[in-house]
Enzyme design. Structure first.
Site, mmCIF file in Angstrom:
data_model
loop_
_atom_site.group_PDB
_atom_site.id
_atom_site.type_symbol
_atom_site.label_atom_id
_atom_site.label_comp_id
_atom_site.label_asym_id
_atom_site.label_seq_id
_atom_site.Cartn_x
_atom_site.Cartn_y
_atom_site.Cartn_z
ATOM 1 N N LYS A 91 0.856 -1.192 0.000
ATOM 2 C CA LYS A 91 0.000 0.000 0.000
ATOM 3 C C LYS A 91 0.881 1.227 0.000
ATOM 4 C CE LYS A 91 -3.882 2.201 0.289
ATOM 5 N NZ LYS A 91 -3.419 2.910 -0.934
ATOM 6 N N GLN A 112 7.366 3.751 3.783
ATOM 7 C CA GLN A 112 5.946 3.402 3.840
ATOM 8 C C GLN A 112 5.712 2.131 4.655
ATOM 9 O OE1 GLN A 112 3.937 5.558 1.524
ATOM 10 N NE2 GLN A 112 2.320 5.008 2.930
ATOM 11 N N LYS A 115 5.678 3.181 8.324
ATOM 12 C CA LYS A 115 4.531 4.063 8.538
ATOM 13 C C LYS A 115 3.243 3.246 8.584
ATOM 14 C CE LYS A 115 4.201 7.464 5.568
ATOM 15 N NZ LYS A 115 3.822 8.378 4.451
ATOM 16 N N LYS A 127 5.427 1.785 -3.153
ATOM 17 C CA LYS A 127 5.307 3.138 -3.708
ATOM 18 C C LYS A 127 5.569 3.070 -5.196
ATOM 19 C CE LYS A 127 4.714 7.416 -2.106
ATOM 20 N NZ LYS A 127 4.074 7.871 -0.865
ATOM 21 N N GLY A 166 -2.668 8.373 -4.144
ATOM 22 C CA GLY A 166 -2.013 9.596 -4.617
ATOM 23 C C GLY A 166 -0.765 9.940 -3.826
ATOM 24 N N ASP A 167 -0.007 10.869 -4.361
ATOM 25 C CA ASP A 167 1.136 11.500 -3.686
ATOM 26 C C ASP A 167 1.362 12.790 -4.484
ATOM 27 O OD1 ASP A 167 3.366 10.808 -1.537
ATOM 28 O OD2 ASP A 167 4.445 11.688 -3.197
ATOM 29 N N THR A 210 -4.503 13.419 5.484
ATOM 30 C CA THR A 210 -3.087 13.583 5.833
ATOM 31 C C THR A 210 -2.895 14.874 6.631
ATOM 32 O OG1 THR A 210 -2.564 12.453 3.767
ATOM 33 C CG2 THR A 210 -0.745 13.485 4.929
ATOM 34 N N ASN A 241 -2.212 19.121 -1.400
ATOM 35 C CA ASN A 241 -3.199 18.406 -0.595
ATOM 36 C C ASN A 241 -2.885 18.447 0.906
ATOM 37 O OD1 ASN A 241 -3.745 15.493 0.740
ATOM 38 N ND2 ASN A 241 -5.489 16.129 -0.489
ATOM 39 N N SER A 378 -6.771 5.669 3.875
ATOM 40 C CA SER A 378 -6.839 4.796 2.699
ATOM 41 C C SER A 378 -7.212 3.379 3.129
ATOM 42 C CB SER A 378 -5.479 4.750 1.980
ATOM 43 O OG SER A 378 -5.302 5.875 1.159
HETATM 44 P P1 NDP Z 1 0.689 17.905 -3.978
HETATM 45 O O1 NDP Z 1 1.139 17.556 -5.348
HETATM 46 O O2 NDP Z 1 -0.754 18.088 -3.700
HETATM 47 O O3 NDP Z 1 1.447 19.225 -3.476
HETATM 48 C C1 NDP Z 1 2.816 19.281 -3.408
HETATM 49 C C2 NDP Z 1 3.255 20.650 -2.932
HETATM 50 O O4 NDP Z 1 4.654 20.615 -2.634
HETATM 51 C C3 NDP Z 1 3.070 21.721 -3.988
HETATM 52 O O5 NDP Z 1 2.847 22.957 -3.376
HETATM 53 C C4 NDP Z 1 4.422 21.688 -4.719
HETATM 54 O O6 NDP Z 1 4.751 22.888 -5.370
HETATM 55 C C5 NDP Z 1 5.374 21.445 -3.571
HETATM 56 N N1 NDP Z 1 6.543 20.703 -4.073
HETATM 57 C C6 NDP Z 1 6.545 19.488 -4.664
HETATM 58 N N2 NDP Z 1 7.793 19.144 -5.043
HETATM 59 C C7 NDP Z 1 8.577 20.162 -4.679
HETATM 60 C C8 NDP Z 1 9.966 20.389 -4.800
HETATM 61 N N3 NDP Z 1 10.802 19.473 -5.366
HETATM 62 N N4 NDP Z 1 10.456 21.543 -4.302
HETATM 63 C C9 NDP Z 1 9.633 22.450 -3.745
HETATM 64 N N5 NDP Z 1 8.300 22.306 -3.607
HETATM 65 C C10 NDP Z 1 7.786 21.172 -4.060
HETATM 66 O O7 NDP Z 1 1.302 16.777 -3.035
HETATM 67 P P2 NDP Z 1 0.873 16.345 -1.560
HETATM 68 O O8 NDP Z 1 0.397 17.531 -0.787
HETATM 69 O O9 NDP Z 1 0.030 15.156 -1.665
HETATM 70 O O10 NDP Z 1 2.277 15.855 -0.972
HETATM 71 C C11 NDP Z 1 3.159 16.717 -0.258
HETATM 72 C C12 NDP Z 1 4.101 15.871 0.583
HETATM 73 O O11 NDP Z 1 3.332 15.086 1.511
HETATM 74 C C13 NDP Z 1 4.956 14.858 -0.195
HETATM 75 O O12 NDP Z 1 6.198 14.732 0.455
HETATM 76 C C14 NDP Z 1 4.171 13.557 -0.053
HETATM 77 O O13 NDP Z 1 5.012 12.437 -0.194
HETATM 78 C C15 NDP Z 1 3.670 13.706 1.382
HETATM 79 N N6 NDP Z 1 2.514 12.901 1.743
HETATM 80 C C16 NDP Z 1 1.340 12.959 1.040
HETATM 81 C C17 NDP Z 1 0.248 12.214 1.425
HETATM 82 C C18 NDP Z 1 -1.061 12.305 0.744
HETATM 83 O O14 NDP Z 1 -2.006 11.662 1.221
HETATM 84 N N7 NDP Z 1 -1.211 13.060 -0.328
HETATM 85 C C19 NDP Z 1 0.343 11.301 2.568
HETATM 86 C C20 NDP Z 1 1.583 11.369 3.299
HETATM 87 C C21 NDP Z 1 2.628 12.139 2.875
HETATM 88 P P3 NDP Z 1 4.624 22.971 -6.986
HETATM 89 O O15 NDP Z 1 3.139 22.915 -7.252
HETATM 90 O O16 NDP Z 1 5.261 24.243 -7.329
HETATM 91 O O17 NDP Z 1 5.348 21.764 -7.522
HETATM 92 O O1 2IT Z 2 3.066 8.916 1.643
HETATM 93 C C1 2IT Z 2 1.911 8.467 1.837
HETATM 94 O O2 2IT Z 2 1.609 7.905 2.891
HETATM 95 C C2 2IT Z 2 0.912 8.645 0.780
HETATM 96 N N1 2IT Z 2 1.226 9.248 -0.238
HETATM 97 C C3 2IT Z 2 -0.454 8.058 0.931
HETATM 98 C C4 2IT Z 2 -0.467 6.612 0.540
HETATM 99 C C5 2IT Z 2 -1.829 5.948 0.502
HETATM 100 O O3 2IT Z 2 -1.834 4.774 0.109
HETATM 101 O O4 2IT Z 2 -2.847 6.546 0.853
#
Ligand code: NDP
Ligand code: 2IT
Length: 446
Positions: A91, A112, A115, A127, A166-167, A210, A241, A378
């Site tokens: 997952k 992961q 976690k 992943k 998603g991520d 998250t 997100n 999830s």
């Molecule tokens: P999104 O794509 O929704 O948003 C990502 C944000 O981070 C955007 O504002 C983006 O800016 C910025 N960003 C991405 N890459 C970079 C980079 N290399 N340098 C600077 N800024 C960056 O992603 P999420 O919010 O889903 O994910 C954000 C973080 O949270 C990640 O590390 C992800 O692995 C982690 N995460 C997400 C989960 C989820 O459920 N979605 C769960 C657990 C962890 P820009 O638009 O300019 O690229």
């Molecule tokens: O980093 C993470 O935990 C995620 N991007 C969410 C993974 C999931 O299966 O919901």
């Protein structure tokens, strides 16, 4: 014994996985935190549990050809790393970002595993993703890419085998296109992906989970220090997100979010970030955070995304990407009086920065624990899919809160048991490791 054990494991990891720095970093952190456990429980060393854990069960790489709006053929690379299924089906999310390569997917898949073990739900770790960049692409291009990606991925996943989500760069739109293609190819309607739309198998609260979970976790960190959110200045990096729904919950609880960012730079709004504006720019218009400052006189935009960590704050929630806080940013956070860090992003703090912050007395809620609310929800989506039932928003939110509290308690208990009271980074690694290690021991050498 400990130092030699870590050095030997890491030498092998580096040799077998050359030039995958993020993976080395993630593996070293876990190895260093759990070597005292392996010292005490020799059965883990005898069964070579850690050596097995750093080797993915399966790694898949594939070609993803697609046609852009000009009729030109494009080729990207797809990945799915199925890391560990000792406690449940693989997952973990899919990341679409131009920086994606095997080393990033492996660090994410490895983290992961631990976690997911902490969530108390029965899910293994994996992943995937692609170096495809959804930015600036039309909906049609994103759809054709997602369909081509699924044309290969479908044969490796399944509701009891591997369940992606998603991520970065993969949200509701991408999950929709991938789910549609999976359903078309396999002629089945199953919970093979999470983060689905509410009308077609999704779970309430998954979108918010998250960010909300991160805030629930940091609430416990504050309470342990006799503090609350009331009046706290918070900097939240990213504006995707995780950042958006963390900010929503923070504002509900009386904290003041004064800064957000994207890869282009950061905005500071001393009156407090207006989340409606951020959501419209980011979720509807797919625009840039700099546009926020065009609309609000109280706000200022500065280019350079790491600059957000120079903004004085009480609590920092890095929620953008890996290694966004290096020692320079960590020093500036400490100088400005930041006392708490909750990692919304995966591995947002470099190893040296973690050491510096812990030495300075900053409390760190590590990613494996603090951002586990997304994957935990999830797992709740998978449960609802299996039951063919939908729970209400309040029901899922309550379960999420209970899970985040449980994770916090596991981290504090494990840290204490292994002589590192108060160190949630060590606690998360140890508690996650022990759960997976015991399952692997019980199931033999497979
Ligand atoms: P999104 O794509 O929704 O948003 C990502 C944000 O981070 C955007 O504002 C983006 O800016 C910025 N960003 C991405 N890459 C970079 C980079 N290399 N340098 C600077 N800024 C960056 O992603 P999420 O919010 O889903 O994910 C954000 C973080 O949270 C990640 O590390 C992800 O692995 C982690 N995460 C997400 C989960 C989820 O459920 N979605 C769960 C657990 C962890 P820009 O638009 O300019 O690229
Ligand atoms: O980093 C993470 O935990 C995620 N991007 C969410 C993974 C999931 O299966 O919901």
């Amino acid at each position: 014994m400990s130092r030699q054990y870590v050095d030997a494991i890491m030498a092998a990891v580096v040799e077998r996985n050359p030039a995958e720095e993020e993976f080395h970093q993630a593996a070293r952190e876990v190895a260093e935190c759990v070597c005292s456990v392996v010292d005490k429980r020799s059965e883990y060393a005898r069964a070579r549990i850690l050596e097995r854990m750093v080797e993915p069960e399966r790694q898949i790489m594939f070609r993803v050809p697609w046609v852009d709006d000009d009729g030109d053929v494009r080729v990207n690379r797809g990945f799915r790393v199925e890391f560990n299924s000792a406690i449940g089906p693989y997952k973990g999310g899919l990341r679409f970002h131009p920086s994606v390569y095997l080393g990033i997917i492996k660090f994410l898949g490895f983290e992961q595993v631990f976690k997911n073990a902490l969530t108390t739900t029965p899910i293994g770790g994996g992943k995937g993703g692609s170096d495809f960049d959804p930015k600036g692409k039309s909906d049609g291009e994103v759809m054709r890419f997602c369909q081509s990606f699924m044309n290969e991925l479908y044969r490796h996943i399944g509701p009891d085998t591997d369940v992606p989500a998603g991520d970065i760069g993969v949200g509701a739109r991408e999950i929709g296109y991938m789910f549609g293609q999976y359903r078309k190819i396999t002629n089945t309607f199953t919970g093979v992906l999470t983060g689905k739309g509410i009308g077609w198998g999704g779970s309430l609260v998954r979108t918010e989970a998250t960010g909300y979970g991160l805030v629930y976790f940091v609430t416990r960190m504050l309470e342990a220090a006799g503090q609350s959110w009331e009046g706290k200045r918070v900097a939240v990096s990213g504006s995707g997100n995780v950042a958006i729904y963390a900010t929503q919950k923070l504002q509900e609880l009386g904290a003041k979010v004064i800064a957000m960012s994207d890869s282009g730079g950061y905005v500071v709004d001393e009156d407090g970030i207006k989340l409606d504006t951020v959501r419209r720019i980011k979720e509807v218009e797919r625009g840039r955070i700099s546009e926020y400052a065009d609309e609000h006189q109280s706000a200022e935009f500065t280019p350079g995304h790491r600059g957000i960590w120079t903004v004085p704050c009480d609590v920092a929630l890095p929620s953008a990407t890996q290694n966004e806080i290096d020692t320079e940013q960590a020093e500036s956070l400490v100088e400005n009086g930041c006392g708490f860090i909750g990692e919304g992003a995966n591995m947002p703090t470099t190893s040296d920065a973690v050491d510096l912050l812990l030495d300075a007395g900053v409390v760190i809620g590590p990613a494996k624990a603090a951002n586990a609310g997304g994957v935990a929800t999830s797992a709740l989506e998978m449960t609802q899919n299996s039951m063919r039932l939908n729970w209400s928003f309040a029901e899922v939110d309550n379960k999420l809160r209970t899970i985040m509290n449980d994770i916090y308690d596991q981290c504090t208990a494990a840290a204490e048991e292994f002589g590192q009271a108060g160190n949630l980074v060590a606690g998360a690694n140890i508690a996650g490791f022990v759960k997976v290690a015991d399952a692997m021991l019980a199931q033999g050498v497979v």
